[in-house]
Design a protein around this motif. Structure first.
Motif, PDB file in Angstrom:
ATOM      1  N   LEU A  12       0.816  -1.215   0.000  1.00 28.90           N
ATOM      2  CA  LEU A  12       0.000   0.000   0.000  1.00 28.90           C
ATOM      3  C   LEU A  12       0.847   1.262   0.000  1.00 28.90           C
ATOM      4  O   LEU A  12       0.418   2.307  -0.510  1.00 28.90           O
ATOM      5  N   CYS A  29      -7.482  -0.364  -5.226  1.00 28.58           N
ATOM      6  CA  CYS A  29      -7.183  -1.752  -4.869  1.00 28.58           C
ATOM      7  C   CYS A  29      -8.080  -2.740  -5.606  1.00 28.58           C
ATOM      8  O   CYS A  29      -7.817  -3.952  -5.584  1.00 28.58           O
ATOM      9  N   LEU A  38      -8.857   4.773  -2.294  1.00 29.84           N
ATOM     10  CA  LEU A  38      -8.015   3.601  -2.051  1.00 29.84           C
ATOM     11  C   LEU A  38      -8.764   2.319  -2.381  1.00 29.84           C
ATOM     12  O   LEU A  38      -8.194   1.390  -2.982  1.00 29.84           O
ATOM     13  N   VAL A  46      -0.521   7.512  -0.561  1.00 29.00           N
ATOM     14  CA  VAL A  46      -0.364   6.818   0.717  1.00 29.00           C
ATOM     15  C   VAL A  46       1.000   7.184   1.300  1.00 29.00           C
ATOM     16  O   VAL A  46       2.020   6.609   0.940  1.00 29.00           O
TER      17      VAL A  46
END
Length: 352
Positions: free
Chosen positions: A179, A227, A223, A185
């Motif tokens: 991540l 993902c 996010l 991030v």
């Protein structure tokens, strides 16, 4: 139609330009930055320096402790801008859909290109070859159907490499992705995610979406989508500037409110000048003050403000100083947020 996105990133750009132009700088640990005797920091360094743990944004004094043989030279921004225009000219041979991120990196959308029979991989390789043969610089590239994966991929085989992620590979690539590699991030956010047991894209996919949104808000949604291999952003050929700011790092720490007010008075004219260049009507939505303390922690206080007010910065400063806790102040910054809800003709284009 599946998009074909290329992210091109020059390798240790400033240092590479200097080494290209001065043979004595080749093959040695080299960095571009400020003096070790002030509050100088490094803007970039080459791979020989990185082997010693030296990295961008590191204080020059610390870098020299890690690598005593490090050669540090001041930057030449005018030269870097000139070379960047040459890089842009090369990009323009392949597509008109270009989104520059800085002087040395950009996204290119080659979805509609007929060059090399439409092969984004071959186009990326040819761009890299052109940069090396014409400018004597190396670049790395990432090729993918979505933006953030292309950016991540460009870093995988650095320096002077290429990484291609096909549409069929997106799911597995993102699932295995740390991540911390996802743009946006940062260190603090990664620590928060790790505390929740989230380390890879696969972990996020298996997590409760409602909890992710509750804990991270809008970023949590972004996010979650990444993902799952989703990035709906298009290549932006012009970029809307959302803020304008100025800051000053002091040669020695300051401590008092009077010293801070004096610093603001000196910074304010520079802010006005930058605001004038960035936006002709100066329409703003907020003002902010940033302080960085001598332990390198920083705080920012921002409040809505529709008209630029010099005295309002002093009010924000007083609020920020409540968090000083006896620490010295090494940096003060002023910023204004701009109204981005304007017509296209008022948008501020990114300039190379």
């Amino acid at each position: 139609m599946t998009k074909k996105i290329i992210h091109v990133d020059l390798d240790c750009y400033y240092a590479a330009v200097e080494a290209r132009d001065d043979p004595t700088l080749r093959g040695i640990p080299l960095a571009i930055g400020g003096s070790q005797y002030g509050r100088g920091v490094l803007s970039t360094c080459n791979y020989e320096a990185r082997e010693f743990g030296v990295k961008s944004a590191m204080p020059t004094a610390r870098a020299l402790k890690l690598c005593p043989n490090l050669t540090v030279i001041p930057g030449n921004m005018e030269k870097y801008k000139l070379v960047s225009k040459q890089i842009q000219a090369i990009f323009s041979r392949y597509t008109d859909v270009i989104e520059p991120l800085s002087l040395d990196e950009a996204y290119l959308d080659v979805s509609d290109s007929n060059l090399f029979k439409g092969s984004a991989t071959l186009i990326a390789e040819d761009i890299r070859k052109a940069i090396e043969s014409e400018l004597q610089l190396t670049a790395s590239a990432g090729v993918a159907p979505i933006k953030f994966v292309a950016k991540v991929a460009s870093d995988i085989n650095k320096p002077n490499g290429i990484c291609v992620i096909t549409p069929e590979q997106i799911e597995s690539f993102v699932e295995e992705l740390d991540l911390g590699k996802i743009p946006g991030v940062g260190k603090v956010t990664k620590e928060k995610l790790n505390k929740l047991g989230l380390f890879t894209g696969k972990d996020v996919k298996a997590y409760d979406q409602r909890l992710l949104l509750k804990q991270f808000g809008k970023f949590g949604q972004s996010l979650w989508e990444k993902c799952h291999g989703v990035d709906k952003r298009n290549i932006e050929t012009s970029r809307v500037r959302k803020s304008v700011g100025v800051e000053k790092t002091f040669n020695s720490d300051i401590h008092t409110e009077a010293e801070c007010h004096n610093a603001i008075a000196h910074l304010y004219p520079s802010l006005l000048s930058r605001l004038e260049r960035a936006s002709s009507d100066k329409k703003i939505i907020k003002q902010g003050v940033k302080l960085k303390f001598n332990d390198f922690k920083q705080t920012t206080v921002e409040h809505k403000k529709r008209t630029l007010d010099k005295l309002f910065f002093n009010e924000l400063l007083e609020e920020a100083l409540k968090r000083q806790n006896g620490r010295g102040i090494r940096l003060i910054g002023l910023s204004v947020g701009l109204d981005t809800e304007k017509s296209n003709k008022e948008q501020i284009s990114f300039k190379w």
